[in-house]
Design a protein around this motif. Structure first.
Motif, mmCIF file in Angstrom:
data_model
loop_
_atom_site.group_PDB
_atom_site.id
_atom_site.type_symbol
_atom_site.label_atom_id
_atom_site.label_comp_id
_atom_site.label_asym_id
_atom_site.label_seq_id
_atom_site.Cartn_x
_atom_site.Cartn_y
_atom_site.Cartn_z
ATOM 1 N N GLY A 97 0.820 -1.213 0.000
ATOM 2 C CA GLY A 97 0.000 0.000 0.000
ATOM 3 C C GLY A 97 0.850 1.257 0.000
ATOM 4 O O GLY A 97 0.558 2.227 -0.716
ATOM 5 N N ILE A 98 1.935 1.244 0.808
ATOM 6 C CA ILE A 98 2.852 2.384 0.855
ATOM 7 C C ILE A 98 3.513 2.595 -0.501
ATOM 8 O O ILE A 98 3.621 3.720 -0.999
ATOM 9 N N ARG A 100 2.416 1.741 -3.452
ATOM 10 C CA ARG A 100 1.437 2.265 -4.416
ATOM 11 C C ARG A 100 1.210 3.761 -4.193
ATOM 12 O O ARG A 100 1.105 4.537 -5.143
ATOM 13 N N LEU A 101 1.134 4.154 -2.932
ATOM 14 C CA LEU A 101 0.916 5.561 -2.608
ATOM 15 C C LEU A 101 2.070 6.418 -3.113
ATOM 16 O O LEU A 101 1.855 7.469 -3.739
ATOM 17 N N GLY A 104 2.127 6.567 -6.886
ATOM 18 C CA GLY A 104 1.007 7.356 -7.368
ATOM 19 C C GLY A 104 1.217 8.847 -7.206
ATOM 20 O O GLY A 104 0.604 9.645 -7.917
ATOM 21 N N TYR A 105 2.084 9.241 -6.276
ATOM 22 C CA TYR A 105 2.327 10.662 -6.025
ATOM 23 C C TYR A 105 3.362 11.244 -6.985
ATOM 24 O O TYR A 105 3.501 12.454 -7.086
ATOM 25 N N ASN A 123 10.092 7.791 -3.175
ATOM 26 C CA ASN A 123 9.796 7.680 -4.592
ATOM 27 C C ASN A 123 10.846 8.399 -5.437
ATOM 28 O O ASN A 123 11.822 8.963 -4.925
ATOM 29 N N ILE A 249 4.211 9.553 6.708
ATOM 30 C CA ILE A 249 4.308 9.745 5.262
ATOM 31 C C ILE A 249 4.400 11.242 4.999
ATOM 32 O O ILE A 249 3.485 11.998 5.329
ATOM 33 N N THR A 251 4.728 14.151 2.209
ATOM 34 C CA THR A 251 4.582 14.489 0.799
ATOM 35 C C THR A 251 4.952 15.958 0.601
ATOM 36 O O THR A 251 4.647 16.806 1.450
#
Length: 268
Positions: A97-98, A100-101, A104-105, A123, A249, A251
């Motif tokens: 899940g992490i 994918r997040l 996706g960002y 990422n 997390i 961002t």
């Protein structure tokens, strides 16, 4: 009731958390559906709280999950919350899940850190910003605070380093006051001692020009461009595991259109 060592220790710890939260015995009692008299007896060691009461008080005092286990042990009970390694098979869903997040960002930077700012995942947006950082600083385990504030890390590229550094150190100070972690204190002492160097000499301004944003941005010089980011930090809701509770997390939101476009060109 005979007072025991665990009773005294749990009382001292609970009083410490109550005082840190600036909550009176009466207010805590009302929140926890108890009485100020009982809270007083618990804090002075005259009464031993039940396991349910320890957890209820911890909940209303917003005690971190790791410290809730410490409270339970101090009261003579077994820890309630597991501490599962991230590479454990049971964490597979969380890890996926992490990932994918973070993907996706992209192309915007995002990373996940633990309670000591060890980078758990990042990422391509983060990796792009770290371009040019010496390999020795990129050897795992990576630490987000070291990478950001080290004079050979991201620091020389941050135009508003003094302001951003002050923000990060204040963030760590708040965490130290909450968790009283020796390891976090050691990390703080290390990064706070780093010399302050920055891009273009902007960090030496006595009266920096205010930034036209609603929150303090991190302004970075990268490949001849000025990139501005606003930072947002998220945690997991109602965690039942110490490891999960301590993940954060972060961002980095482009603060202007030019930054967003530059990241799209860099990452593709």
């Amino acid at each position: 009731m005979t007072t025991t060592a665990p009773d005294l220790r749990i009382g001292t710890l609970l009083r410490g958390w109550r005082e840190r939260r600036r909550v009176s015995q009466l207010e805590l009692a009302l929140r926890a559906d108890s009485s100020a008299r009982h809270i007083s007896f618990v804090e002075t060691g005259r009464s031993r709280p039940s396991e349910e009461m320890v957890l209820r008080l911890a909940e209303h005092l917003d005690v971190p999950v790791r410290e809730r286990n410490a409270l339970l042990l101090a009261a003579g009970y077994a820890p309630r919350y597991a501490e599962t390694a991230l590479d454990d098979p049971s964490m597979r869903g969380l890890r996926e899940g992490i990932d994918r997040l973070l993907r996706g960002y992209e192309p915007f930077p995002a990373l996940v850190v633990d309670a000591l700012y060890t980078v758990v995942a990042a990422n391509r947006g983060i990796l792009a910003l770290l371009e040019g950082v010496p390999e020795r600083l990129l050897t795992p385990p990576l630490n987000a605070m070291r990478l950001t504030l080290h004079p050979e890390g991201l620091a020389p590229k941050i135009r508003n380093l003094r302001e951003w550094r002050g923000h990060l150190l204040h963030q760590m100070e708040r965490q130290i006051a909450l968790a009283r972690s020796d390891a976090l204190r050691e990390l703080y002492d290390e990064v706070a001692a780093y010399p302050v160097v920055g891009a273009g000499g902007d960090t030496d301004r006595e009266d920096p020009t205010p930034y036209p944003y609603l929150a303090l941005p991190m302004v970075v010089e990268h490949r001849g461009r000025t990139l501005s980011f606003l930072s947002s930090i998220s945690t997991f809701n109602t965690p039942m595991d110490v490891t999960v509770a301590e993940l954060a997390i972060e961002t980095f939101i482009p603060a202007d259109g030019a930054t967003a476009e530059a990241l799209r060109e860099l990452i593709g």
